[in-house]
Motif scaffolding. Structure first.
Motif: not given
Length: 612
Positions: A284-293, A341-354
């Motif tokens: 949930l900390e990871s999710d929270y930080q992704l929300l902030k980005i 391994y999750i890289d920055a691009e995959e995290f960015y795609n998660q952000i777009i999904g959010l």
């Protein structure tokens, strides 16, 4: 008399100034860190500074209060007070192979406390070694043994309740006297944790292909030893787990609330507030930080979200934050079996999904962030107000403090396992290129066998046959003295002792209330990570236990039911964070229930009802 202690870590010299306090046969050591790779002049200067500090701590206290009282005072004044015997950096890897393991013990324990894992043999063995062998070298009391059955990549792991209760009794005793002893253990472990993360950062920059076999083996050994240390005493938190329909910690607190005159109607509500988590789990900390980005991405680009390469070119600061998130959470989708391994691009795609998901629900990310922050702050404030309002005995305050610490500790320890999986995979990949053993075959070995495989000191035919046997089925056990492992037909002696009770006719299942509420839905039993793909919104999640990779299913679930756990377990903490009805400690849910059947989860009373 003061003396300097030198410890070698990562080929560097770490200096500590020490002084002992003695009473009869007992002695304690004050240990103060001075620095790394000090010159002769720097060392002499630091020693003089430390001597003054250490002398000041002892002066007066010993004269006026005597040694017993002074020891208690020193516990409070000195952060790093540890028994002199604890030279933890030099704990050896378990290399004693036992001749066998008692079948009588296996038969007696298989209907007691167990955990189920989707796991590789190597990973489960490495963690078991840490919890039993390494823990035993660092602390008393400790767990006496564990054993596991692994078949079709599913591990059933057992440990005796009696031994777990002995460790718990020690923790409770400290809570009655002084919780500093337990907190000091955590502080000692935090040093192991920092070393582990520093080593992981260093390894990420290495190219193993350039190493010769000895360099590769020594690097793997260094990492494996640190993996052992970063588990070890952290497994003391498992002693707070519940193993039945009644949670011992909940019962203890409820009794104390009754004793101080809290009306029965209000005790459960107060208990939930007192035991609510005040920190986010790492998922949930990871999710929270992704929300902030995500919030920053929206402010920068609004409705025209760029592709990742465009963001990289047009918004270097945002790209830097994504890279930082990658460095912190690249391992977050790993578990005891899978490595991803999750890289920055995959995290960015998660952000777009959010962002798309919140727009679809006519919500906004800024409001979600504020709500999460407000909720966490309110929980913290409500808990503090309750503790101040209630005349709780210091013992209960201490128990609550330790319970919160154990919840946090367990979460960090688990993230260490997932980080470890990443590097185990890298080492196996490189070793497989240099030997006649595939990466998959290497996951059925124990660390002691790696050296012989890498340096061609093993009978390849026999080793291949042994690995093939372990792939069919594998039994292993750990004690404080060493390990035992057997596969294939030889393991059948142990596999036939697994207690296979039938629970198909049970109409009601009882457990411990972790998060109140009510839900009705279809059962979805999760045993392997791949099972999560079949989970549908509104299903009832049923598992032996939940681990961080269950989070997507937990979010979609109508309710959560587990066989193991306690009110500080992953399922209990996350279900309360998500406000999902949750019952833990059912013991039989995965065998009594069937996929697709409809059940009621009454988490107000701790009952799962099957439809007749």
């Amino acid at each position: 008399m003061a003396y300097t202690e030198i410890q070698i870590k990562y080929s560097k010299k770490y200096y500590y100034r020490c002084k002992s306090i003695r009473e009869g046969e007992l002695f304690r050591k004050i240990r103060k860190y001075m620095g790394v790779e000090l010159s002769k002049e720097e060392l002499e200067k630091k020693e003089k500074e430390m001597d003054i500090l250490l002398d000041d701590l002892f002066k007066g206290v010993l004269k006026s209060e005597g040694i017993s009282k002074s020891r208690e005072k020193l516990y409070q004044e000195i952060e790093n007070l540890t028994p002199l015997k604890k030279e933890t950096e030099h704990i050896p890897i378990a290399n004693t192979k036992l001749a066998g393991f008692p079948t009588t013990t296996v038969k007696a324990i298989t209907d007691q406390y167990n955990k189920a894992f989707h796991s590789k043999v190597f990973t489960l063995i490495a963690s078991s070694e840490s919890e039993l062998y390494t823990f035993a070298k660092r602390h008393k009391p400790h767990y006496k043994y564990c054993f596991a059955f692994v078949k079709n990549d599913e591990g059933q792991w057992y440990m005796g309740i009696k031994e777990m209760n002995e460790v718990r009794a020690w923790v409770v005793k400290q809570a009655k006297k002084d919780p500093t002893h337990v907190i000091d253990l955590y502080k000692t472990w935090e040093n192991d944790w920092r070393n582990y993360l520093a080593l992981a950062d260093r390894l990420k920059k290495l190219n193993f292909a350039k190493y010769n076999n000895m360099e590769l083996y020594q690097t793997f050994k260094e990492f494996y030893q640190q993996y052992q240390l970063v588990g070890s005493i952290a497994y003391i938190s498992d002693s707070f787990m519940s193993t039945g329909e009644e949670d011992w910690l909940e019962k203890l607190i409820l009794n104390e609330l009754k004793n101080i005159g809290v009306p029965p109607s209000g005790t459960i509500h107060i208990l939930r507030k007192l035991t609510s988590p005040v920190h986010l789990s790492f998922t949930l900390e990871s999710d929270y930080q992704l929300l902030k980005i995500a919030e920053k991405v929206l402010k920068r680009f609004q409705n025209k979200l760029p592709a990742f390469e465009q963001l990289k070119e047009q918004a270097s600061l945002l790209y830097g934050e994504l890279k930082k998130h990658e460095e912190t959470f690249y391992w977050i989708q790993n578990n005891y079996y899978n490595v991803h391994y999750i890289d920055a691009e995959e995290f960015y795609n998660q952000i777009i999904g959010l962002i798309k998901e919140t727009r679809k629900g006519k919500d906004n990310i800024e409001r979600i962030i504020k709500e999460k922050e407000k909720e966490l702050e309110n929980t913290r404030r409500e808990r503090e107000n309750l503790i101040n309002q209630l005349s709780l005995p210091s013992f209960i305050k201490n128990i609550l403090q330790i319970a919160r610490l154990f919840g946090k500790w367990k979460d960090k320890r688990k993230s260490g396992v997932y980080i470890g999986m990443h590097f185990f995979d890298l080492f196996f990949d490189e070793i497989s290129k240099r030997t006649e053993f595939t990466k998959t075959q290497l996951t059925f070995t124990v660390f002691e066998e790696i050296e012989d495989i890498l340096f061609d000191k093993v009978d390849k035919k026999k080793m291949h046959e042994e690995i093939a046997e372990r792939k069919i089925q594998c039994f292993f056990a750990f004690t404080q003295h060493g390990y035992y492992i057997v596969g294939g037909k030889k393991a059948e002696t142990y596999f036939k002792l697994i207690n296979k009770k039938e629970h198909g006719n049970v109409m009601e299942i009882r457990g411990v209330i972790a998060s109140p509420g009510y839900a009705r839905g279809r059962v979805c039993i999760i045993k392997k990570t791949d099972d999560i793909k079949n989970f549908r919104t509104g299903d009832i999640l049923v598992a032996n236990q939940t681990t961080p990779e269950f989070l997507p299913a937990m979010r979609k679930s109508a309710a959560i039911v587990t066989e193991q756990g306690g009110i500080t377990s992953h399922a209990a903490i996350v279900s309360r964070e998500l406000k999902k009805p949750c019952i833990i400690g059912t013991k039989i849910a995965t065998t009594a229930l069937m996929d697709e059947e409809v059940v009621e989860v009454d988490a107000n009373n701790g009952i799962i009802r099957r439809e007749r």
